[in-house]
Write an enzyme that holds these catalytic residues in place. Structure first.
Site, mmCIF file in Angstrom:
data_model
loop_
_atom_site.group_PDB
_atom_site.id
_atom_site.type_symbol
_atom_site.label_atom_id
_atom_site.label_comp_id
_atom_site.label_asym_id
_atom_site.label_seq_id
_atom_site.Cartn_x
_atom_site.Cartn_y
_atom_site.Cartn_z
ATOM 1 C CB ALA A 156 -7.503 -55.614 78.448
ATOM 2 C CE1 TYR A 157 -11.504 -50.514 83.720
ATOM 3 C CE2 TYR A 157 -10.324 -51.103 85.734
ATOM 4 C CZ TYR A 157 -11.237 -50.304 85.064
ATOM 5 O OH TYR A 157 -11.874 -49.277 85.735
ATOM 6 C CB VAL A 158 -4.470 -53.963 85.154
ATOM 7 C CG1 VAL A 158 -3.144 -53.545 85.772
ATOM 8 C CG2 VAL A 158 -5.437 -54.412 86.249
ATOM 9 C CE LYS A 161 -9.887 -47.320 83.394
ATOM 10 N NZ LYS A 161 -10.524 -46.114 82.818
#
Length: 266
Positions: A156-158, A161
């Site tokens: 989710a973070y990758v 971003k």
């Protein structure tokens, strides 16, 4: 002390702690009036009180960056209080704890995308509109080295971003000839409350992961944000600036000392 941003107004989303708070303080020292947004109203108020107590001008506005009405009020408060908007730093972030992709809760994944991608979109939507009314400005979005390079367990973070980097390029093209520059900072490991909470060994390992063999400091990110808002970067838009101790350049194996051979690559 010189104040290159005297008479200017800067908006910082995600300003209650860490990089956002340090960047808000840096804008204030440079002479800008600052408008601070975050969900944690108490922590946000403390940052604003500190800036005002040192002779700066700060306004705290409780803000949920993923909510359109909240973001519109946030930007509107800056214009109402100070009459204009010159700079914006979209720094808020959220997402699930690290886990293999198949174990990520879809609702948690959605939360990460909402705050990172939708939040950055909404920020730029209202910030651009305000800046167009006064002749332009500069927007800096917070991504991460993890938006450039994939990391296991951070689906989710990758994704969030990387989405910010794509949105930034589009915005930069949309407004390049209208006086608005839009860029991204992509930090590697930075010493904030998040990494400190993981313990001394995690901090040490994070430092060893960079070619410079140390983690970065929040003020080093703030310095880059202010530079991207300054006239010194006036011909720069649509770029992603890694602040990562050299990680984006490639891998650098750790060095070990062999008494017979001196320093050698391990």
């Amino acid at each position: 002390m010189t104040q290159p941003f005297a008479g200017k107004v800067a908006l910082i989303a995600g300003a209650s702690k860490g990089i956002g708070a340090v960047t808000a303080e840096a804008f204030a020292r440079a002479g800008a009036a600052v408008v601070l947004g975050a969900r944690d109203e108490q922590a946000l108020g403390l940052v604003a009180e500190g800036i005002n107590g040192r002779g700066g001008r700060a306004l705290a506005v409780r803000t949920d960056v993923s909510d359109a009405a909240s973001m519109e009020r946030f930007v509107g408060a800056a214009v109402e209080e100070f009459g204009r908007l010159d700079f914006a730093f979209n720094n808020a972030t959220d997402g699930p704890r690290p886990a293999p992709l198949h174990e990520i809760d879809p609702a948690e994944f959605d939360r990460g995308i909402q705050v990172n991608v939708r939040g950055t979109f909404l920020g730029m939507k209202y910030q651009v509109a305000a800046m167009l009314r006064t002749g332009g400005g500069s927007i800096v979005n917070m991504a991460s080295f993890a938006g450039i390079q994939g990391f296991p367990g951070l689906g989710a973070y990758v994704a969030g971003k990387a989405g910010i980097i794509g949105l930034t390029k589009v915005a930069a093209l949309d407004y390049a000839d209208q006086g608005i520059r839009v860029n991204v900072v992509a930090p590697g490991p930075i010493q904030t409350h998040h990494i400190d909470a993981a313990g001394a060994e995690a901090v040490r390992q994070a430092g060893l992961s960079t070619p410079m063999r140390r983690i970065g400091q929040a003020h080093e990110v703030a310095d880059a944000v202010l530079w991207l808002c300054s006239e010194q970067s006036s011909f720069i838009t649509g770029v992603t600036l890694p602040i990562d101790g050299g990680q984006a350049a490639g891998l650098k194996p750790p060095r070990t000392y062999n008494p017979g051979k001196g320093m050698e690559e391990s």
